[in-house]
Motif scaffolding. Sequence first.
Motif, PDB file in Angstrom:
ATOM      1  N   LYS A   1      31.772 -26.292  30.492  1.00 25.80           N
ATOM      2  CA  LYS A   1      32.596 -25.541  29.550  1.00 25.80           C
ATOM      3  C   LYS A   1      31.708 -24.992  28.455  1.00 25.80           C
ATOM      4  N   GLU A   2      32.062 -23.820  27.900  1.00 27.08           N
ATOM      5  CA  GLU A   2      31.333 -23.117  26.837  1.00 27.08           C
ATOM      6  C   GLU A   2      29.980 -22.631  27.267  1.00 27.08           C
TER       7      GLU A   2
ATOM      8  N   ALA B   1      27.640  -9.321  18.119  1.00 29.20           N
ATOM      9  CA  ALA B   1      28.199  -9.471  16.777  1.00 29.20           C
ATOM     10  C   ALA B   1      29.156 -10.657  16.694  1.00 29.20           C
ATOM     11  N   GLY B   2      29.654 -11.095  17.836  1.00 31.09           N
ATOM     12  CA  GLY B   2      30.525 -12.267  17.836  1.00 31.09           C
ATOM     13  C   GLY B   2      31.975 -11.972  18.156  1.00 31.09           C
ATOM     14  N   LYS B   3      32.238 -10.806  18.724  1.00 29.15           N
ATOM     15  CA  LYS B   3      33.624 -10.422  19.028  1.00 29.15           C
ATOM     16  C   LYS B   3      34.227 -11.313  20.111  1.00 29.15           C
ATOM     17  N   SER B   4      33.509 -11.423  21.227  1.00 31.95           N
ATOM     18  CA  SER B   4      34.055 -12.231  22.317  1.00 31.95           C
ATOM     19  C   SER B   4      34.187 -13.687  21.888  1.00 31.95           C
ATOM     20  N   THR B   5      33.237 -14.152  21.117  1.00 28.40           N
ATOM     21  CA  THR B   5      33.297 -15.539  20.643  1.00 28.40           C
ATOM     22  C   THR B   5      34.569 -15.762  19.835  1.00 28.40           C
ATOM     23  N   LEU B   6      34.847 -14.852  18.904  1.00 31.92           N
ATOM     24  CA  LEU B   6      36.040 -14.982  18.068  1.00 31.92           C
ATOM     25  C   LEU B   6      37.307 -14.976  18.924  1.00 31.92           C
TER      26      LEU B   6
ATOM     27  N   ASP C   1      29.313 -22.282  15.679  1.00 33.76           N
ATOM     28  CA  ASP C   1      27.884 -22.449  15.925  1.00 33.76           C
ATOM     29  C   ASP C   1      27.646 -22.786  17.391  1.00 33.76           C
ATOM     30  N   PHE C   2      26.660 -22.125  17.982  1.00 29.82           N
ATOM     31  CA  PHE C   2      26.144 -22.557  19.286  1.00 29.82           C
ATOM     32  C   PHE C   2      24.773 -23.143  18.997  1.00 29.82           C
ATOM     33  N   GLY C   3      24.677 -24.441  18.952  1.00 32.96           N
ATOM     34  CA  GLY C   3      23.391 -25.031  18.554  1.00 32.96           C
ATOM     35  C   GLY C   3      23.031 -24.532  17.170  1.00 32.96           C
ATOM     36  N   THR C   4      21.875 -23.879  17.079  1.00 30.02           N
ATOM     37  CA  THR C   4      21.448 -23.400  15.765  1.00 30.02           C
ATOM     38  C   THR C   4      21.934 -21.980  15.499  1.00 30.02           C
ATOM     39  N   LEU C   5      22.522 -21.368  16.530  1.00 32.90           N
ATOM     40  CA  LEU C   5      22.926 -19.977  16.364  1.00 32.90           C
ATOM     41  C   LEU C   5      24.349 -19.902  15.818  1.00 32.90           C
ATOM     42  N   ARG C   6      24.523 -19.175  14.726  1.00 28.61           N
ATOM     43  CA  ARG C   6      25.871 -19.037  14.166  1.00 28.61           C
ATOM     44  C   ARG C   6      26.467 -17.735  14.682  1.00 28.61           C
ATOM     45  N   ALA C   7      27.378 -17.841  15.638  1.00 27.81           N
ATOM     46  CA  ALA C   7      27.933 -16.645  16.272  1.00 27.81           C
ATOM     47  C   ALA C   7      29.062 -16.053  15.435  1.00 27.81           C
ATOM     48  N   ASN C   8      29.797 -16.899  14.733  1.00 27.96           N
ATOM     49  CA  ASN C   8      30.849 -16.439  13.819  1.00 27.96           C
ATOM     50  C   ASN C   8      30.606 -17.119  12.479  1.00 27.96           C
TER      51      ASN C   8
ATOM     52  N   GLY D   1      32.010  -4.042  16.739  1.00 30.18           N
ATOM     53  CA  GLY D   1      30.775  -4.708  16.343  1.00 30.18           C
ATOM     54  C   GLY D   1      29.724  -4.488  17.403  1.00 30.18           C
ATOM     55  N   GLU D   2      28.457  -4.618  16.976  1.00 36.42           N
ATOM     56  CA  GLU D   2      27.361  -4.435  17.918  1.00 36.42           C
ATOM     57  C   GLU D   2      27.410  -5.501  19.005  1.00 36.42           C
ATOM     58  N   ASN D   3      26.572  -5.342  20.017  1.00 33.70           N
ATOM     59  CA  ASN D   3      26.418  -6.394  21.015  1.00 33.70           C
ATOM     60  C   ASN D   3      25.937  -7.646  20.306  1.00 33.70           C
TER      61      ASN D   3
ATOM     62  N   LYS E   1      20.634 -15.408  30.080  1.00 37.69           N
ATOM     63  CA  LYS E   1      22.090 -15.489  30.058  1.00 37.69           C
ATOM     64  C   LYS E   1      22.643 -15.678  28.646  1.00 37.69           C
ATOM     65  N   THR E   2      21.830 -16.127  27.728  1.00 33.07           N
ATOM     66  CA  THR E   2      22.343 -16.319  26.377  1.00 33.07           C
ATOM     67  C   THR E   2      22.139 -15.084  25.499  1.00 33.07           C
ATOM     68  N   LEU E   3      21.563 -14.014  26.062  1.00 36.98           N
ATOM     69  CA  LEU E   3      21.402 -12.780  25.299  1.00 36.98           C
ATOM     70  C   LEU E   3      22.692 -11.977  25.323  1.00 36.98           C
ATOM     71  N   SER E   4      22.897 -11.167  24.297  1.00 34.36           N
ATOM     72  CA  SER E   4      24.040 -10.267  24.326  1.00 34.36           C
ATOM     73  C   SER E   4      23.750  -9.151  25.322  1.00 34.36           C
TER      74      SER E   4
HETATM   75  N1  LIG Z   1      28.147 -20.031  25.315  1.00 38.52           N
HETATM   76  C1  LIG Z   1      27.201 -19.615  24.455  1.00 38.52           C
HETATM   77  N2  LIG Z   1      26.127 -20.382  24.191  1.00 38.52           N
HETATM   78  C2  LIG Z   1      25.171 -19.967  23.332  1.00 38.52           C
HETATM   79  N3  LIG Z   1      25.191 -18.798  22.667  1.00 38.52           N
HETATM   80  C3  LIG Z   1      26.238 -17.983  22.893  1.00 38.52           C
HETATM   81  C4  LIG Z   1      27.280 -18.333  23.803  1.00 38.52           C
HETATM   82  N4  LIG Z   1      28.187 -17.336  23.832  1.00 38.52           N
HETATM   83  C5  LIG Z   1      27.718 -16.393  22.982  1.00 38.52           C
HETATM   84  N5  LIG Z   1      26.554 -16.777  22.423  1.00 38.52           N
HETATM   85  C6  LIG Z   1      25.785 -16.019  21.416  1.00 38.52           C
HETATM   86  O1  LIG Z   1      26.659 -15.735  20.351  1.00 38.52           O
HETATM   87  C7  LIG Z   1      26.461 -14.417  19.859  1.00 38.52           C
HETATM   88  C8  LIG Z   1      27.769 -13.649  19.888  1.00 38.52           C
HETATM   89  O2  LIG Z   1      28.104 -13.388  21.235  1.00 38.52           O
HETATM   90  P1  LIG Z   1      29.419 -12.620  21.677  1.00 38.52           P
HETATM   91  O3  LIG Z   1      29.491 -12.699  23.157  1.00 38.52           O
HETATM   92  O4  LIG Z   1      30.568 -13.118  20.898  1.00 38.52           O
HETATM   93  O5  LIG Z   1      29.081 -11.125  21.233  1.00 38.52           O
HETATM   94  P2  LIG Z   1      29.960  -9.817  21.427  1.00 38.52           P
HETATM   95  O6  LIG Z   1      30.217  -9.278  20.072  1.00 38.52           O
HETATM   96  O7  LIG Z   1      31.133 -10.066  22.285  1.00 38.52           O
HETATM   97  O8  LIG Z   1      28.896  -8.861  22.158  1.00 38.52           O
HETATM   98  P3  LIG Z   1      29.106  -7.806  23.375  1.00 38.52           P
HETATM   99  O9  LIG Z   1      29.499  -6.527  22.750  1.00 38.52           O
HETATM  100  O10 LIG Z   1      27.740  -7.698  23.983  1.00 38.52           O
HETATM  101  O11 LIG Z   1      30.117  -8.346  24.310  1.00 38.52           O
HETATM  102  C9  LIG Z   1      25.365 -13.816  20.702  1.00 38.52           C
HETATM  103  O12 LIG Z   1      24.161 -13.912  19.998  1.00 38.52           O
HETATM  104  C10 LIG Z   1      25.316 -14.669  21.930  1.00 38.52           C
HETATM  105  O13 LIG Z   1      24.014 -14.720  22.436  1.00 38.52           O
END
Ligand SMILES: Nc1ncnc2c1ncn2[C@@H]1O[C@H](COP(=O)(O)OP(=O)(O)OP(=O)(O)O)[C@@H](O)[C@H]1O
Lengths: 309, 505
Positions: free
Chosen positions: A308-309, B41-46, B13-20, B37-39, B399-402
């Motif tokens: 998950k995640e 930016a955290g849209k899908s995460t939100l 937070d994903f580990g040290t990365l703050r996505a939102n 938002g840019e690739n 896989k962890t890149l946008s």
């Molecule tokens: N499961 C995860 N584990 C670690 N990092 C993640 C995970 N999901 C997203 N991220 C990171 O979180 C950040 C936000 O990702 P997100 O997918 O929300 O972007 P987005 O705004 O939807 O971009 P896009 O327009 O490319 O879809 C990115 O830097 C991404 O690498």
Amino acid sequence: MTDFLKELTNFLAADVRTAVPLLLAATGLIFSERSGIVNIGAEGMMLIGALAGVAGSYFLGHAWMGVLVAALVGVLLGLLFGFLVVTARASQIVIGAAFNLLGLGLTTSLARVIFGVNTSPPPIDAFKPVAVPGLSRIPVLGEVIFHQTQLTYLALVLVPVTYFILFKTTLGLKVRAVGEYPRAADTVGINVYRIRYGASMVCGMFCGLAGAYLSLSLLNFFTENMTAGKGFIALATVIFGKWNPFGVLGAALVFGAGEALQYRLQAAGANVPYQLLLMIPYLLTIAALAGFVGRAVPPASSGRPYVKE
Amino acid sequence: MAYLLEMQDIVKDFGTLRANDHINLKVEEGEIHALLGENGAGKSTLMNILYGLYHPTSGTILFRGKPVRLNSPHDAINLGIGMVHQHFMLVPALTVVENIILGMPRRWGLVDLKTAAQEIREVARSYGYDIDPFAKVWQLSVGEQQRVEIIKALYRGARLLILDEPTAVLTPQEVRELFRVIRRLAEEKYTVIFISHKLNEVMELCTRVTVLRGGKLVGTVNTCDTTKEELARMMVGREVFFQLDKEPPSLGDVVLEMDKVEALNEKGLKALKGVSLEVRAGEILGIAGVDGNGQSELAQVITGMRKLSAGRIRIKGRDVTGTGARYIYEQRVAHIPEDRQAEGLVMDMSIKENLILRQYYRPPFAKGLFLKWPAIKENAVQLMKEYDIRAPHEEFLAKTLSGGNQQKVVLAREVSTQPDLIVAMHPTRGLDVGATEYVHRRLLAERDRGAAVLLISTELDEILNLSDRIAVIYEGEIMGVVPRDRADREELGLMMAGSKRLKAS
Ligand SMILES: Nc1ncnc2c1ncn2[C@@H]1O[C@H](COP(=O)(O)OP(=O)(O)OP(=O)(O)O)[C@@H](O)[C@H]1O
Ligand SMILES: [Mg+2]
């Protein structure tokens, strides 16, 4: 009855008898593989089931109690397997191999502890063929299908039951979805882990039953490594039967026929080294795995852990 | 007024990365709300947090004024939240109806496919959709799969529908169709959250826009009070140029020559029916067309990934028909494949490994049987700087890149070797305006350097902006080739629909 018919009847009855353990284990494997778990530890689980069955019958005095114990032990093994591959996300292949080693070692030593070394097997309650009234009098088929032990009837009944569960119930739909694309299942609120645990436990139960069949129905005692590769052939049976219960029934009969043929030829004193005859079931297995039955497409996520995640 | 949904101070937070990072989002009932938002930016995460797939590190969600806890999608579905994911969540091996009822309680726990199919047909029909409930999902086009996803959400009683980049993979006609349905839903007091990188779409469809940048909230504005340019500025943090400056091409020799090329698709049907094309050094030939008219096969035969059933292909005068992908690559042919995740990258490998997938077997990256890690690392560091690949370090997994950064990795690998021919398919699909601009400028720079570029895209704007000549493909045939300055949208549209054909030029 002509000699030929008699031969045929005997052969087919032997076929069914050798097919049933494959069928039972393979039916369980359908559940697990359909949910995305490849369990190559079926061999070890069967072996433990075989011992558990004998021990259950020996201590509790009834063949059905043996079956119950074997099934329960199988469920527990499935639970452990599920924990290791689902929660701990260990490699399914490595864990499966470990179960096989564990099964062989554990049963060999436990059997000696329970029944002693070098003694003749103790008398236990085992299954005897039961003729189904009426039906067993049909020529050939009656003897082949309706004059078997109760475990055989159980195995046969479980085929349509499994089919029904997999293809006609919401539970079966969930199992299939989880094995194909767990994330999609997750997004509609299905608990992927719970489904996989369940499938693994059902698989363990069936392997336990298959083992109990070997030690309580086909024979009535436990011997070292008595599964002799049947767990692996069951894996091939699943592929040959294309992950479908009825397909698996057919495949089990084909593999069973291979083995029955080998017994027949040996008994008839065929002028072939018996080692070659012993190869028949395995050659069939290789043929099945090499895709001689048309393309066999496994569930898309089979063998892959879900995170998950 | 009371909001249907309020997300307050959401942190993830994903580990040290703050996505939102402390994001606030307020959505009114019945509105179509854009999330921009840019690739990365955290849209899908939100949205995944709103759908219960991710758990926020902190923050609260109010739904109809009440705080809610969303432990799993199950909870979200029960509240009437539905989501169509960026990558579809359908099981390809199952039928449409099985996918739609998956996970829903049914009477006696039985799948009554017939009744369900009937109900689904009715829901579908009421939105003007015509779907076959018994088709297997893998047989459907992307557009059809998306309809299945929408119906799946509505059938489960969704009143708030999240659409994560729904238009990225659609044809213009399908986009129009989707907009019609979204507007219908809004009229019926459904609420829609719409994610897109296409500012025109956002301006046309939505009432309000919330913009994110780098995981932080930039602001929420009404579309009627803003402009495309301003939105782009909010997203990227700088000025974005929608118009590219393009020098006239300085043509060189013919680099790619295709002569009556035919090829079969996976189903064994003819996907290319006698395609003849020529691309010269220093020009961009755009291939316009509706998805699925042989574009994938076209790119694959040129790059050696698919066999020809007839015809010949020459690269720089050399016949490469029937040779393999490596041979063709060694003729200095670069390939930006249509699906960067499946064909362009190995998702479980790091950036630095992905960057040498083409050249791993030769110096400076290999010596004999051994890889030279220092050189590989140095290559990565340099390319990441040059191509503006945003990641903490070169060991980061692809896989962890946008999406935008994934595409830059592919671009860097393919283009940095100074190829003579570049086959680029949907090079900006799913990319934000900034990244799109970047890719476009790179491709133009390659053309100016003297590379021949074959640009395959379903976006007519992209084709018109970049190409020097435009060919239209329809059902595996080239309907005609026109120079850019004589190209006309209407005419191209007719050719794309197969109702007009130019004489061979
Ligand atoms: N499961 C995860 N584990 C670690 N990092 C993640 C995970 N999901 C997203 N991220 C990171 O979180 C950040 C936000 O990702 P997100 O997918 O929300 O972007 P987005 O705004 O939807 O971009 P896009 O327009 O490319 O879809 C990115 O830097 C991404 O690498
Ligand atoms: Mg996204």
